[in-house]
Each structure stands twice: as structure tokens, then as C-alpha cells.
Design a protein around this motif. Sequence first.
Motif, PDB file in Angstrom:
ATOM      1  N   ARG A 160      76.180 101.041  62.313  1.00 29.61           N
ATOM      2  CA  ARG A 160      75.948  99.765  62.405  1.00 29.61           C
ATOM      3  C   ARG A 160      75.922  99.329  60.950  1.00 29.61           C
ATOM      4  O   ARG A 160      75.020  99.707  60.102  1.00 29.61           O
ATOM      5  CB  ARG A 160      74.572  99.528  63.200  1.00 29.61           C
ATOM      6  CG  ARG A 160      74.234  97.957  63.201  1.00 29.61           C
ATOM      7  CD  ARG A 160      73.128  97.640  63.957  1.00 29.61           C
ATOM      8  NE  ARG A 160      72.575  96.256  63.702  1.00 29.61           N
ATOM      9  CZ  ARG A 160      73.259  95.309  64.330  1.00 29.61           C
ATOM     10  NH1 ARG A 160      74.301  95.456  65.201  1.00 29.61           N
ATOM     11  NH2 ARG A 160      72.789  93.925  64.286  1.00 29.61           N
ATOM     12  N   ALA A 215      75.732  90.996  60.917  1.00 29.74           N
ATOM     13  CA  ALA A 215      76.290  90.196  61.755  1.00 29.74           C
ATOM     14  C   ALA A 215      75.873  90.699  63.317  1.00 29.74           C
ATOM     15  O   ALA A 215      75.813  91.963  63.332  1.00 29.74           O
ATOM     16  CB  ALA A 215      77.725  89.827  61.806  1.00 29.74           C
ATOM     17  N   ASP A 216      75.763  90.075  64.335  1.00 30.12           N
ATOM     18  CA  ASP A 216      75.614  90.580  65.593  1.00 30.12           C
ATOM     19  C   ASP A 216      76.772  91.112  66.276  1.00 30.12           C
ATOM     20  O   ASP A 216      76.656  91.972  67.105  1.00 30.12           O
ATOM     21  CB  ASP A 216      74.653  89.396  66.677  1.00 30.12           C
ATOM     22  CG  ASP A 216      73.455  88.969  66.121  1.00 30.12           C
ATOM     23  OD1 ASP A 216      72.710  90.017  65.602  1.00 30.12           O
ATOM     24  OD2 ASP A 216      73.065  87.795  66.268  1.00 30.12           O
ATOM     25  N   ASP A 217      77.609  90.377  65.989  1.00 34.55           N
ATOM     26  CA  ASP A 217      79.152  90.799  66.575  1.00 34.55           C
ATOM     27  C   ASP A 217      79.954  91.871  65.793  1.00 34.55           C
ATOM     28  O   ASP A 217      80.705  91.394  65.175  1.00 34.55           O
ATOM     29  CB  ASP A 217      80.048  89.386  67.130  1.00 34.55           C
ATOM     30  CG  ASP A 217      80.399  88.712  65.702  1.00 34.55           C
ATOM     31  OD1 ASP A 217      79.291  88.820  64.764  1.00 34.55           O
ATOM     32  OD2 ASP A 217      81.283  88.022  65.652  1.00 34.55           O
ATOM     33  N   VAL A 218      79.384  93.047  65.991  1.00 30.88           N
ATOM     34  CA  VAL A 218      79.934  94.073  65.079  1.00 30.88           C
ATOM     35  C   VAL A 218      81.482  94.436  65.734  1.00 30.88           C
ATOM     36  O   VAL A 218      81.665  94.622  66.690  1.00 30.88           O
ATOM     37  CB  VAL A 218      79.049  95.449  65.151  1.00 30.88           C
ATOM     38  CG1 VAL A 218      79.661  96.375  64.359  1.00 30.88           C
ATOM     39  CG2 VAL A 218      77.688  94.860  64.554  1.00 30.88           C
ATOM     40  N   ARG A 275      87.533  88.280  58.621  1.00 29.81           N
ATOM     41  CA  ARG A 275      86.357  88.718  58.355  1.00 29.81           C
ATOM     42  C   ARG A 275      86.010  88.798  56.931  1.00 29.81           C
ATOM     43  O   ARG A 275      85.333  88.752  56.223  1.00 29.81           O
ATOM     44  CB  ARG A 275      85.524  89.684  59.129  1.00 29.81           C
ATOM     45  CG  ARG A 275      85.534  89.048  60.780  1.00 29.81           C
ATOM     46  CD  ARG A 275      84.781  90.251  61.554  1.00 29.81           C
ATOM     47  NE  ARG A 275      84.446  89.958  62.979  1.00 29.81           N
ATOM     48  CZ  ARG A 275      83.488  90.237  63.672  1.00 29.81           C
ATOM     49  NH1 ARG A 275      82.313  90.663  63.175  1.00 29.81           N
ATOM     50  NH2 ARG A 275      83.568  89.706  64.984  1.00 29.81           N
ATOM     51  N   GLY A 322      79.805  91.751  59.863  1.00 31.95           N
ATOM     52  CA  GLY A 322      79.926  92.701  61.116  1.00 31.95           C
ATOM     53  C   GLY A 322      80.768  93.814  60.737  1.00 31.95           C
ATOM     54  O   GLY A 322      81.286  94.416  61.869  1.00 31.95           O
TER      55      GLY A 322
END
Length: 222
Positions: free
Chosen positions: A13, A22-25, A94, A152
Amino acid sequence: MAPDGSRHERSGRPSGSDGDAADDVVPDAWWPAGSGLPRLLFLARLRTACAGVVTSRLETVGVARLLGASMSPIDLLHQSLSDRYRDTAEIRRRLLRAGDGVRAQAFSLSLDRLRCAPNERGSRNVELWMKADCEALTTLVTAINDGVCRQGLPRGGGHRPHLTVSYTFHGRMPSLQRLPEVEVSIDAFELVVGGGKPYRYETLRRWMLSPASPSTSQPSLF
């Protein structure tokens, strides 16, 4: 250690230095080594003027003749700034956003050694090298890695000051030797796609660094 001399830090992670990942890895974001697929990375490429200085120096000390056909094309010489990621539309998006958020100053490198070391392909990397760490380079690499994490994506490793002039050398030379100093200035960095035959870099976006202080700035060669 990667073929370009980088030190990889793989983790499941991503985590930025500020803990704001970021939460949306994105899963499986690393470029699969040896796959032959295009890869995304940040780097600083040499401008024509600097490439000419480097080539002239290698010719003067006899290294260009020793490397022969294994010497990297002059337009590929670069300072690595990130690890390598898969080339997908989402990862491109990204990484571009990560680059947009980087704030760092321009700086110079004083390369005064030639380093020859085995690589993962059974040949040797030959690099123009700098014995000391460069704080400004570390700051730039950290800023890029922090931005990558916030998007992410997994955090990459550190990158020493160096220019790899051959990835496929099979001859003999000392593992480390002194050379007349080559001073180069980094005032911009790029996100590129690397790949193809022959291998080339395609620039996706280029960012200028803020000016260095007048007392330390050098004419731009990158």
C-alpha cells in the motif's frame, strides 16, 4: 537495485511522507521487469549542449572507444527520478497529476567518477557518478514519490546522482575511477514512456523547476 542504479522499495500500500495516500489504490502498478512492455517513469534528460560535453569527455579519456557499440545513444542520457510503472491510461493520468504537484528547485550535479558494476542482465552498467549525495536531488525525488503516493500508486526508492552511459558493457574496466569533473544543471523533469526497438523515450509532459539561488545556479544543460 534496478538496471539504472535506482533502489526499489516495494510495498503493498502506498504511503506518502505526510500519510495522505489515495484511497483508490491501483493494483499491480509496477512495470514487470523483463517483460519488454513500455514503462512510465520520471527523469531529467540531457539537452544537446550537455550531451556534447559528456560525449567529448568520454572520448578524451578513452572511455567512448572502450564502450564502442555498447555506449547508450546520446539522446537517452538522463538522471533517473522515479521507479518504473506500467503504461496504462489510468496510471498515466495519475502520474501526470503527481508531476503537476511537485515543487522543487533547480540544482547542479558535479559528476567526477566512472563506475562499472554488474547488472541483472549479465552485462555491466557504466555510469558517470558522483560520490556524495545531492540534497536537492533527494528533495526532488522525495517530492515525486510523495506525489505518486497521493495518487494511489506505490512509492519508489531513492536515486543517486548518475548518468548511465552503457547498460550492456561486457569488457573490463575498474569498478570505480576518477574522471575530470563534468558539471550539469537540472532545471526541469519529465514524465516519459520508455520502450520500442530501438529503445526510446517519449515525453508526456515536462515541468520546469523553480530557479536555484544565484550563487549556486549553473547554465542549463538539462
